[in-house]
Motif scaffolding. Sequence first.
Motif, PDB file in Angstrom:
ATOM      1  N   LYS A 198      24.134  65.673  30.270  1.00  0.00           N
ATOM      2  CA  LYS A 198      24.303  66.666  29.201  1.00  0.00           C
ATOM      3  C   LYS A 198      22.961  67.264  28.751  1.00  0.00           C
ATOM      4  O   LYS A 198      21.896  66.774  29.106  1.00  0.00           O
ATOM      5  CB  LYS A 198      24.998  66.007  28.000  1.00  0.00           C
ATOM      6  CG  LYS A 198      26.417  65.540  28.292  1.00  0.00           C
ATOM      7  CD  LYS A 198      27.335  66.725  28.514  1.00  0.00           C
ATOM      8  CE  LYS A 198      28.819  66.372  28.447  1.00  0.00           C
ATOM      9  NZ  LYS A 198      29.255  65.370  29.446  1.00  0.00           N
ATOM     10  N   TYR A 199      23.046  68.314  27.957  1.00  0.00           N
ATOM     11  CA  TYR A 199      21.862  68.907  27.324  1.00  0.00           C
ATOM     12  C   TYR A 199      21.684  68.233  25.969  1.00  0.00           C
ATOM     13  O   TYR A 199      22.553  68.323  25.098  1.00  0.00           O
ATOM     14  CB  TYR A 199      22.043  70.413  27.145  1.00  0.00           C
ATOM     15  CG  TYR A 199      21.841  71.156  28.447  1.00  0.00           C
ATOM     16  CD1 TYR A 199      22.857  71.190  29.412  1.00  0.00           C
ATOM     17  CD2 TYR A 199      20.632  71.793  28.724  1.00  0.00           C
ATOM     18  CE1 TYR A 199      22.661  71.846  30.628  1.00  0.00           C
ATOM     19  CE2 TYR A 199      20.426  72.453  29.935  1.00  0.00           C
ATOM     20  CZ  TYR A 199      21.446  72.475  30.876  1.00  0.00           C
ATOM     21  OH  TYR A 199      21.248  73.116  32.079  1.00  0.00           O
ATOM     22  N   GLY A 226      20.368  62.831  35.059  1.00  0.00           N
ATOM     23  CA  GLY A 226      20.697  64.256  35.212  1.00  0.00           C
ATOM     24  C   GLY A 226      20.810  65.007  33.892  1.00  0.00           C
ATOM     25  O   GLY A 226      21.238  66.163  33.874  1.00  0.00           O
ATOM     26  N   SER A 227      20.442  64.380  32.787  1.00  0.00           N
ATOM     27  CA  SER A 227      20.484  65.089  31.500  1.00  0.00           C
ATOM     28  C   SER A 227      19.247  65.969  31.362  1.00  0.00           C
ATOM     29  O   SER A 227      18.213  65.715  31.973  1.00  0.00           O
ATOM     30  CB  SER A 227      20.508  64.085  30.346  1.00  0.00           C
ATOM     31  OG  SER A 227      21.602  63.218  30.484  1.00  0.00           O
ATOM     32  N   THR A 228      19.386  67.008  30.535  1.00  0.00           N
ATOM     33  CA  THR A 228      18.253  67.885  30.259  1.00  0.00           C
ATOM     34  C   THR A 228      17.869  67.713  28.789  1.00  0.00           C
ATOM     35  O   THR A 228      18.732  67.772  27.917  1.00  0.00           O
ATOM     36  CB  THR A 228      18.643  69.362  30.496  1.00  0.00           C
ATOM     37  OG1 THR A 228      19.145  69.470  31.830  1.00  0.00           O
ATOM     38  CG2 THR A 228      17.450  70.288  30.294  1.00  0.00           C
ATOM     39  N   SER A 253      14.882  60.798  26.550  1.00  0.00           N
ATOM     40  CA  SER A 253      14.210  61.079  27.828  1.00  0.00           C
ATOM     41  C   SER A 253      14.648  60.119  28.936  1.00  0.00           C
ATOM     42  O   SER A 253      14.589  60.458  30.123  1.00  0.00           O
ATOM     43  CB  SER A 253      12.693  61.036  27.656  1.00  0.00           C
ATOM     44  OG  SER A 253      12.303  62.085  26.790  1.00  0.00           O
ATOM     45  N   ASP A 254      15.105  58.931  28.549  1.00  0.00           N
ATOM     46  CA  ASP A 254      15.621  57.988  29.543  1.00  0.00           C
ATOM     47  C   ASP A 254      16.803  58.576  30.313  1.00  0.00           C
ATOM     48  O   ASP A 254      17.073  58.177  31.446  1.00  0.00           O
ATOM     49  CB  ASP A 254      16.100  56.695  28.861  1.00  0.00           C
ATOM     50  CG  ASP A 254      14.940  55.752  28.584  1.00  0.00           C
ATOM     51  OD1 ASP A 254      13.825  56.030  29.083  1.00  0.00           O
ATOM     52  OD2 ASP A 254      15.147  54.751  27.873  1.00  0.00           O
TER      53      ASP A 254
END
Length: 290
Positions: free
Chosen positions: A177-178, A198-200, A192-193
Motif C-alpha cells: 500500500k501507499y 512492495g509498499s510505497t 519503511s520496513d
Amino acid sequence: MKKQVIALLTAAMLAGAMAGCGSGGADATTAAADTTAAETTTAGDTTAADTKAEAEDEAETTAAAAGGEGKVLVMATNAEFPPYEYHDGGDIVGIDVEVAEAIAGKLGMTLEVEDIAFDSIIPELESGKADIGVAGMTVNEDRLKNVDFTDPYTTASQVIIVKEDSEIAGPDDLKGKYIGVQLGTTGDIYASDYEADGSTIERYNKGFEAVQAMQQGKIDAVVIDQEPAKVFVSQNEGIKILDEALTVEEYAIAVKKGNTELLDQVNGALAELKESGELQAIIDKYISAE
Ligand code: GLN
C-alpha cells in the motif's frame, strides 16, 4: 518482545549516560572554575552568546540554587504535533511547551521556543543553537548516537489511520500500500520496513499533510503517533484509527551529547514535576483519560 525493546532502550540510555559522564570531565572543570563567576553573573552580561555558555557552565549548580537565574533555555520543537506542540493563534502551546516551561521555571530560566522541522531538531542541539529538544521525541538507539535523552516523561505508540471504508484492518494489510508518514519520525522508520513488501512510503513535513493526502486519495494509510492521530481524526470526517498499536515508545527530552550538566538539571526538574503530580496535571489538561 515488547519487554526486550524496552530493555534495549534502557541499556542504550545507560550507555549514553555513561558516555556522557566520560566526556563531562572537561566541562566539570569549567563549571568548578566558574563557581565564582556564577556568583557575579546576576549583573547585566546578557549577550546571546554569553547566555548559552553560562547556562551550560552553571548547570553544575543545583536547581534549588537556581543557577540559571535569568538565562534563556532554548527549546527546539516542531509545532505540528498536537497535543504536544501546536499553533494556537499566534502562540505555540501544548504538553511539551508546558513541561518545558515548568522545567525552565524550576531552573530559574526563561523558556524560548524555536519552531523548526522535526528532522532539524537534533542538528540544532548538536550545533548548540538550542539547549533542549522537546517534540514528542521517541528515544531510540539511532538518536542516542547523536544526543542524550533525559528520563522519559510519557509513553506512546504508533497507530494506523485509514479512511472509514478502508479495506486495511491491521498492520499486515499495509503490504503493497501507499503509506504516509512524517519525515524522520519513528512512524517513518516503522513504515519503511514495509518497502520490502512492495509498499510505497510517502514522507511529509507535517503529519497533518499526510492525513490530507489520504483524504484526497493519494495514499491509503497514515502511520503516526497515537495522540496526534486522535486529534487529527477528531478534526476530520470519515477517518478512523485502527485498534492495534504498532509500537511501544517513550518520549524524552534531548540535549546535546555529553552535556551531562544540563541533562542532570533537566532530569532533576522532571523528577520534581513527576513527584508533585504537576507533570500528570499538564498531560491531563490536554489528554482526557479514556
Ligand atoms: N514520536 C515520533 C518520533 O520521535 C514523532 C515525533 C514528532 O513527529 N514530533 O519520531
